[in-house]
Design a protein around this motif. Structure first.
Motif, PDB file in Angstrom:
ATOM      1  N   THR A 165      21.366   5.335  19.255  1.00  0.00           N
ATOM      2  CA  THR A 165      19.944   5.003  19.147  1.00  0.00           C
ATOM      3  C   THR A 165      19.322   5.773  17.990  1.00  0.00           C
ATOM      4  O   THR A 165      19.830   6.828  17.601  1.00  0.00           O
ATOM      5  CB  THR A 165      19.190   5.368  20.443  1.00  0.00           C
ATOM      6  OG1 THR A 165      19.192   6.794  20.586  1.00  0.00           O
ATOM      7  CG2 THR A 165      19.824   4.712  21.665  1.00  0.00           C
ATOM      8  N   PRO A 166      18.210   5.293  17.462  1.00  0.00           N
ATOM      9  CA  PRO A 166      17.538   6.035  16.385  1.00  0.00           C
ATOM     10  C   PRO A 166      17.152   7.459  16.807  1.00  0.00           C
ATOM     11  O   PRO A 166      17.150   8.369  15.974  1.00  0.00           O
ATOM     12  CB  PRO A 166      16.299   5.185  16.076  1.00  0.00           C
ATOM     13  CG  PRO A 166      16.724   3.790  16.436  1.00  0.00           C
ATOM     14  CD  PRO A 166      17.600   3.959  17.657  1.00  0.00           C
ATOM     15  N   ASP A 167      16.844   7.653  18.093  1.00  0.00           N
ATOM     16  CA  ASP A 167      16.507   8.995  18.570  1.00  0.00           C
ATOM     17  C   ASP A 167      17.741   9.879  18.743  1.00  0.00           C
ATOM     18  O   ASP A 167      17.630  11.106  18.754  1.00  0.00           O
ATOM     19  CB  ASP A 167      15.763   8.918  19.907  1.00  0.00           C
ATOM     20  CG  ASP A 167      14.370   8.326  19.756  1.00  0.00           C
ATOM     21  OD1 ASP A 167      13.810   8.401  18.642  1.00  0.00           O
ATOM     22  OD2 ASP A 167      13.866   7.784  20.751  1.00  0.00           O
ATOM     23  N   ASN A 168      18.888   9.249  18.927  1.00  0.00           N
ATOM     24  CA  ASN A 168      20.136   9.991  19.125  1.00  0.00           C
ATOM     25  C   ASN A 168      21.267   9.284  18.379  1.00  0.00           C
ATOM     26  O   ASN A 168      22.165   8.716  19.001  1.00  0.00           O
ATOM     27  CB  ASN A 168      20.447  10.118  20.621  1.00  0.00           C
ATOM     28  CG  ASN A 168      21.575  11.076  20.883  1.00  0.00           C
ATOM     29  OD1 ASN A 168      21.898  11.917  20.052  1.00  0.00           O
ATOM     30  ND2 ASN A 168      22.204  10.936  22.041  1.00  0.00           N
ATOM     31  N   PRO A 169      21.234   9.322  17.028  1.00  0.00           N
ATOM     32  CA  PRO A 169      22.256   8.618  16.266  1.00  0.00           C
ATOM     33  C   PRO A 169      23.618   9.285  16.427  1.00  0.00           C
ATOM     34  O   PRO A 169      23.720  10.508  16.475  1.00  0.00           O
ATOM     35  CB  PRO A 169      21.760   8.724  14.824  1.00  0.00           C
ATOM     36  CG  PRO A 169      20.896   9.927  14.800  1.00  0.00           C
ATOM     37  CD  PRO A 169      20.283  10.027  16.176  1.00  0.00           C
ATOM     38  N   ARG A 170      24.629   8.468  16.505  1.00  0.00           N
ATOM     39  CA  ARG A 170      25.997   8.971  16.654  1.00  0.00           C
ATOM     40  C   ARG A 170      26.683   9.103  15.292  1.00  0.00           C
ATOM     41  O   ARG A 170      27.530   9.967  15.116  1.00  0.00           O
ATOM     42  CB  ARG A 170      26.771   8.000  17.537  1.00  0.00           C
ATOM     43  CG  ARG A 170      28.177   8.434  17.841  1.00  0.00           C
ATOM     44  CD  ARG A 170      28.857   7.446  18.742  1.00  0.00           C
ATOM     45  NE  ARG A 170      28.271   7.509  20.068  1.00  0.00           N
ATOM     46  CZ  ARG A 170      28.752   6.896  21.126  1.00  0.00           C
ATOM     47  NH1 ARG A 170      29.841   6.165  21.026  1.00  0.00           N
ATOM     48  NH2 ARG A 170      28.172   6.992  22.294  1.00  0.00           N
ATOM     49  N   TRP A 171      26.339   8.224  14.361  1.00  0.00           N
ATOM     50  CA  TRP A 171      27.066   8.132  13.093  1.00  0.00           C
ATOM     51  C   TRP A 171      26.197   8.487  11.900  1.00  0.00           C
ATOM     52  O   TRP A 171      25.055   8.050  11.809  1.00  0.00           O
ATOM     53  CB  TRP A 171      27.661   6.735  12.933  1.00  0.00           C
ATOM     54  CG  TRP A 171      28.499   6.391  14.114  1.00  0.00           C
ATOM     55  CD1 TRP A 171      28.203   5.499  15.098  1.00  0.00           C
ATOM     56  CD2 TRP A 171      29.736   6.988  14.490  1.00  0.00           C
ATOM     57  NE1 TRP A 171      29.188   5.493  16.047  1.00  0.00           N
ATOM     58  CE2 TRP A 171      30.154   6.404  15.703  1.00  0.00           C
ATOM     59  CE3 TRP A 171      30.552   7.958  13.913  1.00  0.00           C
ATOM     60  CZ2 TRP A 171      31.335   6.753  16.341  1.00  0.00           C
ATOM     61  CZ3 TRP A 171      31.734   8.307  14.544  1.00  0.00           C
ATOM     62  CH2 TRP A 171      32.111   7.702  15.741  1.00  0.00           C
ATOM     63  N   MET A 172      26.756   9.274  10.995  1.00  0.00           N
ATOM     64  CA  MET A 172      26.040   9.738   9.815  1.00  0.00           C
ATOM     65  C   MET A 172      26.749   9.227   8.561  1.00  0.00           C
ATOM     66  O   MET A 172      27.897   8.782   8.619  1.00  0.00           O
ATOM     67  CB  MET A 172      26.003  11.270   9.793  1.00  0.00           C
ATOM     68  CG  MET A 172      25.449  11.896  11.073  1.00  0.00           C
ATOM     69  SD  MET A 172      23.741  11.453  11.407  1.00  0.00           S
ATOM     70  CE  MET A 172      22.908  12.565  10.294  1.00  0.00           C
ATOM     71  N   LEU A 173      26.046   9.332   7.443  1.00  0.00           N
ATOM     72  CA  LEU A 173      26.640   8.998   6.151  1.00  0.00           C
ATOM     73  C   LEU A 173      26.052   9.895   5.089  1.00  0.00           C
ATOM     74  O   LEU A 173      25.059  10.581   5.324  1.00  0.00           O
ATOM     75  CB  LEU A 173      26.418   7.523   5.807  1.00  0.00           C
ATOM     76  CG  LEU A 173      24.995   6.996   5.609  1.00  0.00           C
ATOM     77  CD1 LEU A 173      24.414   7.383   4.242  1.00  0.00           C
ATOM     78  CD2 LEU A 173      24.992   5.488   5.714  1.00  0.00           C
ATOM     79  N   VAL A 174      26.688   9.906   3.950  1.00  0.00           N
ATOM     80  CA  VAL A 174      26.133  10.533   2.750  1.00  0.00           C
ATOM     81  C   VAL A 174      26.119   9.473   1.663  1.00  0.00           C
ATOM     82  O   VAL A 174      26.859   8.488   1.728  1.00  0.00           O
ATOM     83  CB  VAL A 174      26.947  11.768   2.267  1.00  0.00           C
ATOM     84  CG1 VAL A 174      26.895  12.891   3.283  1.00  0.00           C
ATOM     85  CG2 VAL A 174      28.377  11.401   1.909  1.00  0.00           C
ATOM     86  N   ASP A 175      25.270   9.671   0.685  1.00  0.00           N
ATOM     87  CA  ASP A 175      25.302   8.839  -0.508  1.00  0.00           C
ATOM     88  C   ASP A 175      26.315   9.447  -1.470  1.00  0.00           C
ATOM     89  O   ASP A 175      26.445  10.683  -1.566  1.00  0.00           O
ATOM     90  CB  ASP A 175      23.934   8.790  -1.180  1.00  0.00           C
ATOM     91  CG  ASP A 175      22.907   8.022  -0.367  1.00  0.00           C
ATOM     92  OD1 ASP A 175      23.294   7.144   0.430  1.00  0.00           O
ATOM     93  OD2 ASP A 175      21.702   8.311  -0.532  1.00  0.00           O
ATOM     94  N   VAL A 176      27.014   8.574  -2.179  1.00  0.00           N
ATOM     95  CA  VAL A 176      28.020   8.994  -3.147  1.00  0.00           C
ATOM     96  C   VAL A 176      27.641   8.406  -4.508  1.00  0.00           C
ATOM     97  O   VAL A 176      27.340   7.217  -4.606  1.00  0.00           O
ATOM     98  CB  VAL A 176      29.422   8.515  -2.702  1.00  0.00           C
ATOM     99  CG1 VAL A 176      30.453   8.780  -3.781  1.00  0.00           C
ATOM    100  CG2 VAL A 176      29.821   9.187  -1.398  1.00  0.00           C
ATOM    101  N   ARG A 177      27.641   9.251  -5.534  1.00  0.00           N
ATOM    102  CA  ARG A 177      27.337   8.815  -6.905  1.00  0.00           C
ATOM    103  C   ARG A 177      28.650   8.757  -7.697  1.00  0.00           C
ATOM    104  O   ARG A 177      29.307   9.788  -7.884  1.00  0.00           O
ATOM    105  CB  ARG A 177      26.382   9.778  -7.597  1.00  0.00           C
ATOM    106  CG  ARG A 177      26.085   9.395  -9.068  1.00  0.00           C
ATOM    107  CD  ARG A 177      25.180  10.396  -9.780  1.00  0.00           C
ATOM    108  NE  ARG A 177      23.869  10.421  -9.135  1.00  0.00           N
ATOM    109  CZ  ARG A 177      23.385  11.444  -8.402  1.00  0.00           C
ATOM    110  NH1 ARG A 177      24.101  12.519  -8.227  1.00  0.00           N
ATOM    111  NH2 ARG A 177      22.191  11.372  -7.869  1.00  0.00           N
TER     112      ARG A 177
END
Length: 152
Positions: free
Chosen positions: A91-103
């Motif tokens: 859920t938006p309040d408890n996100p399980r998955w993250m990301l980073v931006d890559v250049r």
């Protein structure tokens, strides 16, 4: 500074796609492995070096260089029921998955998996270990320098 190898299937995002993106930046969406997520969330820092690796293709290998361009933030695909990366438990309040931006910084000659395996200095590299399927793995400074020498 730390170094990472990040796998992407070229039909999802290739080094060419990343170089053509606005600002040469792509969000690293779709990671659904806790250890890889934890690398992004807890260990990656803006400016860290990235080996851009093409996987699940005719000739897998390192295809370019990039850098981490953001701190970790929630992967929006986990909330999109139309996405193949949708996670109904997140859920938006408890996100399980993250990301980073890559250049992306530049495309290199392809350093193929067999060529990586042929280099004795890389024998301990995580991606070359039997059974390794992680999409993101740490790379030592020694391994980074060895690879840079072989792609130039």
């Amino acid at each position: 500074m730390q170094y990472w190898l990040m796998k992407s299937e070229p039909d999802e995002v290739s080094i060419d796609d990343a170089l053509a993106a606005p600002g040469k930046i792509v969000p690293w969406v779709g990671v659904r492995n806790y250890q890889a997520r934890n690398f992004m969330r807890d260990a990656m820092r803006v400016g860290d070096g990235v080996l851009f690796y093409h996987s699940s293709c005719a000739e897998p290998g390192i295809a370019g260089l990039a850098e981490v361009a953001s701190t970790a933030y929630p992967d929006p695909t986990q909330f999109d029921s139309g996405s193949k990366y949708y996670d109904p438990k997140s859920t938006p309040d408890n996100p399980r998955w993250m990301l980073v931006d890559v250049r992306a910084t530049h495309k290199t000659r392809l350093l193929s998996l067999p060529e990586l395996r042929s280099l004795p200095d890389l024998a301990e590299m995580q991606i070359l270990k039997r059974g390794n399927r992680l999409s993101i793995t740490p790379v030592s400074a020694f391994e980074w320098r060895c690879i840079i020498q072989h792609i130039q």
